[in-house]
Design a protein around this motif. Structure first.
Motif, PDB file in Angstrom:
ATOM      1  N   THR A  43      17.130 155.224  51.340  1.00 25.89           N
ATOM      2  CA  THR A  43      17.263 155.369  52.792  1.00 25.89           C
ATOM      3  C   THR A  43      18.191 154.339  53.422  1.00 25.89           C
ATOM      4  O   THR A  43      18.687 154.545  54.528  1.00 25.89           O
ATOM      5  N   ARG A  44      18.418 153.246  52.721  1.00 19.38           N
ATOM      6  CA  ARG A  44      19.315 152.209  53.248  1.00 19.38           C
ATOM      7  C   ARG A  44      19.652 151.245  52.112  1.00 19.38           C
ATOM      8  O   ARG A  44      19.161 151.402  50.995  1.00 19.38           O
ATOM      9  N   LEU A  45      20.486 150.261  52.416  1.00 17.96           N
ATOM     10  CA  LEU A  45      20.812 149.246  51.423  1.00 17.96           C
ATOM     11  C   LEU A  45      19.684 148.226  51.324  1.00 17.96           C
ATOM     12  O   LEU A  45      18.968 147.981  52.303  1.00 17.96           O
ATOM     13  N   SER A  46      19.538 147.635  50.156  1.00 13.85           N
ATOM     14  CA  SER A  46      18.589 146.527  50.012  1.00 13.85           C
ATOM     15  C   SER A  46      19.114 145.333  50.800  1.00 13.85           C
ATOM     16  O   SER A  46      20.266 145.321  51.257  1.00 13.85           O
ATOM     17  N   ARG A  47      18.305 144.305  50.949  1.00  9.77           N
ATOM     18  CA  ARG A  47      18.769 143.109  51.669  1.00  9.77           C
ATOM     19  C   ARG A  47      19.972 142.483  50.969  1.00  9.77           C
ATOM     20  O   ARG A  47      20.930 142.069  51.610  1.00  9.77           O
ATOM     21  N   ARG A  48      19.884 142.422  49.646  1.00 10.45           N
ATOM     22  CA  ARG A  48      21.016 141.867  48.897  1.00 10.45           C
ATOM     23  C   ARG A  48      22.246 142.762  49.063  1.00 10.45           C
ATOM     24  O   ARG A  48      23.369 142.271  49.198  1.00 10.45           O
ATOM     25  N   GLY A  49      22.035 144.075  49.059  1.00  4.75           N
ATOM     26  CA  GLY A  49      23.145 145.003  49.232  1.00  4.75           C
ATOM     27  C   GLY A  49      23.810 144.872  50.583  1.00  4.75           C
ATOM     28  O   GLY A  49      25.033 145.014  50.709  1.00  4.75           O
ATOM     29  N   GLN A  50      23.023 144.576  51.618  1.00  6.33           N
ATOM     30  CA  GLN A  50      23.588 144.400  52.946  1.00  6.33           C
ATOM     31  C   GLN A  50      24.573 143.235  52.980  1.00  6.33           C
ATOM     32  O   GLN A  50      25.587 143.277  53.693  1.00  6.33           O
ATOM     33  N   VAL A  51      24.273 142.194  52.213  1.00  7.28           N
ATOM     34  CA  VAL A  51      25.182 141.043  52.135  1.00  7.28           C
ATOM     35  C   VAL A  51      26.332 141.332  51.171  1.00  7.28           C
ATOM     36  O   VAL A  51      27.493 141.078  51.480  1.00  7.28           O
ATOM     37  N   LEU A  52      26.005 141.900  50.016  1.00  8.64           N
ATOM     38  CA  LEU A  52      27.005 142.160  48.978  1.00  8.64           C
ATOM     39  C   LEU A  52      28.096 143.116  49.456  1.00  8.64           C
ATOM     40  O   LEU A  52      29.275 142.952  49.117  1.00  8.64           O
ATOM     41  N   PHE A  53      27.718 144.111  50.270  1.00  5.67           N
ATOM     42  CA  PHE A  53      28.661 145.134  50.696  1.00  5.67           C
ATOM     43  C   PHE A  53      29.023 145.038  52.180  1.00  5.67           C
ATOM     44  O   PHE A  53      29.567 145.992  52.745  1.00  5.67           O
ATOM     45  N   ALA A  54      28.731 143.906  52.810  1.00  6.00           N
ATOM     46  CA  ALA A  54      28.941 143.791  54.262  1.00  6.00           C
ATOM     47  C   ALA A  54      30.375 144.115  54.664  1.00  6.00           C
ATOM     48  O   ALA A  54      30.625 144.851  55.625  1.00  6.00           O
ATOM     49  N   ASP A  55      31.363 143.574  53.944  1.00  8.73           N
ATOM     50  CA  ASP A  55      32.761 143.823  54.300  1.00  8.73           C
ATOM     51  C   ASP A  55      33.154 145.269  54.037  1.00  8.73           C
ATOM     52  O   ASP A  55      33.975 145.851  54.769  1.00  8.73           O
ATOM     53  N   LEU A  56      32.546 145.889  53.025  1.00 10.53           N
ATOM     54  CA  LEU A  56      32.861 147.279  52.710  1.00 10.53           C
ATOM     55  C   LEU A  56      32.265 148.226  53.751  1.00 10.53           C
ATOM     56  O   LEU A  56      32.858 149.256  54.081  1.00 10.53           O
ATOM     57  N   VAL A  57      31.095 147.874  54.272  1.00 11.43           N
ATOM     58  CA  VAL A  57      30.509 148.654  55.366  1.00 11.43           C
ATOM     59  C   VAL A  57      31.440 148.620  56.578  1.00 11.43           C
ATOM     60  O   VAL A  57      31.707 149.650  57.206  1.00 11.43           O
ATOM     61  N   SER A  58      31.978 147.441  56.895  1.00 10.41           N
ATOM     62  CA  SER A  58      32.914 147.321  58.019  1.00 10.41           C
ATOM     63  C   SER A  58      34.170 148.144  57.773  1.00 10.41           C
ATOM     64  O   SER A  58      34.689 148.807  58.684  1.00 10.41           O
ATOM     65  N   GLU A  59      34.664 148.100  56.537  1.00  9.42           N
ATOM     66  CA  GLU A  59      35.860 148.879  56.186  1.00  9.42           C
ATOM     67  C   GLU A  59      35.610 150.376  56.368  1.00  9.42           C
ATOM     68  O   GLU A  59      36.451 151.105  56.904  1.00  9.42           O
ATOM     69  N   MET A  60      34.434 150.812  55.957  1.00 13.71           N
ATOM     70  CA  MET A  60      34.097 152.222  56.105  1.00 13.71           C
ATOM     71  C   MET A  60      33.888 152.606  57.562  1.00 13.71           C
ATOM     72  O   MET A  60      34.277 153.697  57.991  1.00 13.71           O
ATOM     73  N   GLU A  61      33.290 151.715  58.333  1.00 14.19           N
ATOM     74  CA  GLU A  61      33.092 151.991  59.762  1.00 14.19           C
ATOM     75  C   GLU A  61      34.432 152.215  60.453  1.00 14.19           C
ATOM     76  O   GLU A  61      34.593 153.145  61.254  1.00 14.19           O
ATOM     77  N   ARG A  62      35.411 151.349  60.150  1.00 12.18           N
ATOM     78  CA  ARG A  62      36.742 151.502  60.756  1.00 12.18           C
ATOM     79  C   ARG A  62      37.368 152.828  60.348  1.00 12.18           C
ATOM     80  O   ARG A  62      37.994 153.522  61.164  1.00 12.18           O
ATOM     81  N   ALA A  63      37.205 153.207  59.084  1.00 12.27           N
ATOM     82  CA  ALA A  63      37.769 154.467  58.600  1.00 12.27           C
ATOM     83  C   ALA A  63      37.125 155.659  59.299  1.00 12.27           C
ATOM     84  O   ALA A  63      37.807 156.640  59.636  1.00 12.27           O
ATOM     85  N   PHE A  64      35.821 155.574  59.550  1.00 12.25           N
ATOM     86  CA  PHE A  64      35.146 156.678  60.226  1.00 12.25           C
ATOM     87  C   PHE A  64      35.494 156.739  61.710  1.00 12.25           C
ATOM     88  O   PHE A  64      35.434 157.815  62.317  1.00 12.25           O
ATOM     89  N   ILE A  65      35.857 155.612  62.308  1.00  6.41           N
ATOM     90  CA  ILE A  65      36.330 155.629  63.692  1.00  6.41           C
ATOM     91  C   ILE A  65      37.609 156.452  63.776  1.00  6.41           C
ATOM     92  O   ILE A  65      37.768 157.307  64.647  1.00  6.41           O
ATOM     93  N   VAL A  66      38.534 156.191  62.870  1.00  7.72           N
ATOM     94  CA  VAL A  66      39.790 156.938  62.840  1.00  7.72           C
ATOM     95  C   VAL A  66      39.518 158.416  62.540  1.00  7.72           C
ATOM     96  O   VAL A  66      40.088 159.310  63.177  1.00  7.72           O
ATOM     97  N   HIS A  67      38.631 158.679  61.591  1.00  8.31           N
ATOM     98  CA  HIS A  67      38.292 160.054  61.242  1.00  8.31           C
ATOM     99  C   HIS A  67      37.670 160.779  62.437  1.00  8.31           C
ATOM    100  O   HIS A  67      38.017 161.927  62.735  1.00  8.31           O
ATOM    101  N   GLY A  68      36.773 160.083  63.134  1.00  7.28           N
ATOM    102  CA  GLY A  68      36.128 160.690  64.289  1.00  7.28           C
ATOM    103  C   GLY A  68      37.117 161.003  65.400  1.00  7.28           C
ATOM    104  O   GLY A  68      37.026 162.047  66.057  1.00  7.28           O
TER     105      GLY A  68
END
Length: 320
Positions: free
Chosen positions: A151-176
């Motif tokens: 259902t979501r990332l683990s706590r460690r995953g939230q830190v490990l992938f924090a920059d990738l989440v931001s990268e994906m958010e920016r990509a979805f802004i453009v897509h939207g």
């Protein structure tokens, strides 16, 4: 006056999906590289995987297919990501984070396939899948049917992938922005737009009022309405179809810029909230490790401070 965005055409969505694919492919490989220490071989498996992005409203958020392609004599897996995140875990509000969760889920399937692990029993994701998904940094919980859900990332995953989440958010802004377009005029303005009379022109000698082709113009409410246009050459003259199309394109570009600006400001707010949550979590973990390893105090504090500074800098840079 209708200011609700219309649905993009199938061609526009397809183009936006193809552009999003490059980012998703890059994020998938980076995730696999970071997971390699705990899941040896997953990075190589990800590089032998064809990444696809497709807009599939109401369908599953992602899909993994083992050995779905043969390229150059090499069998490749396939991971498909649904670019419609409206029915995702965050109800469309965090499409980047939601997509990263889906990629982590599909990487768990990939790792199971690479190592011959049976990770499903029919439609149920079994305990073996749950164990692997935890190693891909998913938060795993069982639903009423006994399936192990991510259902979501683990706590460690939230830190490990924090920059990738931001990268994906920016990509979805453009897509939207690319898949939500404002209403615009039909391609044949003379045959389908109703002419609007121009205002009478003061003159010493009476001049009959002339009708001109309308041009679509921005008004409050971010919608397009006809506006009589004169100028250019003779007063009251009409624009050529090419000039009208060029003007419409310029206006739509202004609208797109405004939409992206609004989404960027909202995304900066989300990043700030996520960064504060992560800093608070890291601070709690920091307190624990300072208690059990007091000699590492300087190094532990340096790590947490480095993340805090990097997150702050990322928020300041975002959208510039």
């Amino acid at each position: 006056m209708n200011s609700t965005p219309t649905t993009a055409t199938a061609e526009q969505i397809s183009i936006a999906d193809k552009e999003l694919t490059a980012t998703v492919q890059s994020v998938l490989l980076k995730m696999a590289d970071r997971l390699e220490p705990n899941l040896p071989g997953i990075a190589d498996g990800a590089r032998r995987t064809v990444m696809k992005v497709k807009h599939r409203p109401g369908k599953s958020l992602g899909h993994f297919a083992e050995h779905a392609h043969v390229k150059g004599g090499t069998r490749k897996h396939e991971i498909l990501l649904n670019s419609d995140r409206a029915q995702g875990h965050f109800h469309g509000k965090q499409p980047g984070c939601d997509a990263v969760v889906t990629l982590a889920h599909e990487l768990a399937h990939l790792y199971a396939a690479e190592h011959g692990v049976k990770d499903t029993d029919g439609a149920v994701h079994n305990a073996e899948f749950g164990d692997i998904a935890q190693l891909t940094e998913c938060f795993v919980e069982k639903d009423a049917g006994g399936s192990h859900c991510t259902t979501r990332l683990s706590r460690r995953g939230q830190v490990l992938f924090a920059d990738l989440v931001s990268e994906m958010e920016r990509a979805f802004i453009v897509h939207g922005a690319a898949t939500s377009v404002a209403p615009h005029a039909p391609s044949s303005p003379r045959s389908s737009l109703t002419p609007t009379p121009a205002a009478p022109i003061p003159s010493s000698s009476p001049t009959p009022a002339r009708k001109v082709d309308p041009l679509m113009s921005l008004v409050p409410g971010n919608s397009l309405v006809p506006m009589p246009l004169g100028g250019g050459g003779a007063v009251g003259g009409s624009l050529t179809p090419r000039q009208q199309r060029a003007a419409l394109a310029a206006i739509e570009q202004v609208q797109l810029g405004g939409a992206i600006s609004a989404l960027t400001d909202d995304m900066r707010h989300r990043l700030a909230m996520r960064a504060m949550e992560n800093v608070a979590m890291l601070s709690g973990i920091e307190g624990h490790y300072l208690a059990v390893a007091p000699l590492a105090e300087a190094r532990i504090k340096a790590i947490v401070d480095a993340y805090t500074l990097a997150a702050s800098a990322a928020i300041q840079r975002f959208g510039r």
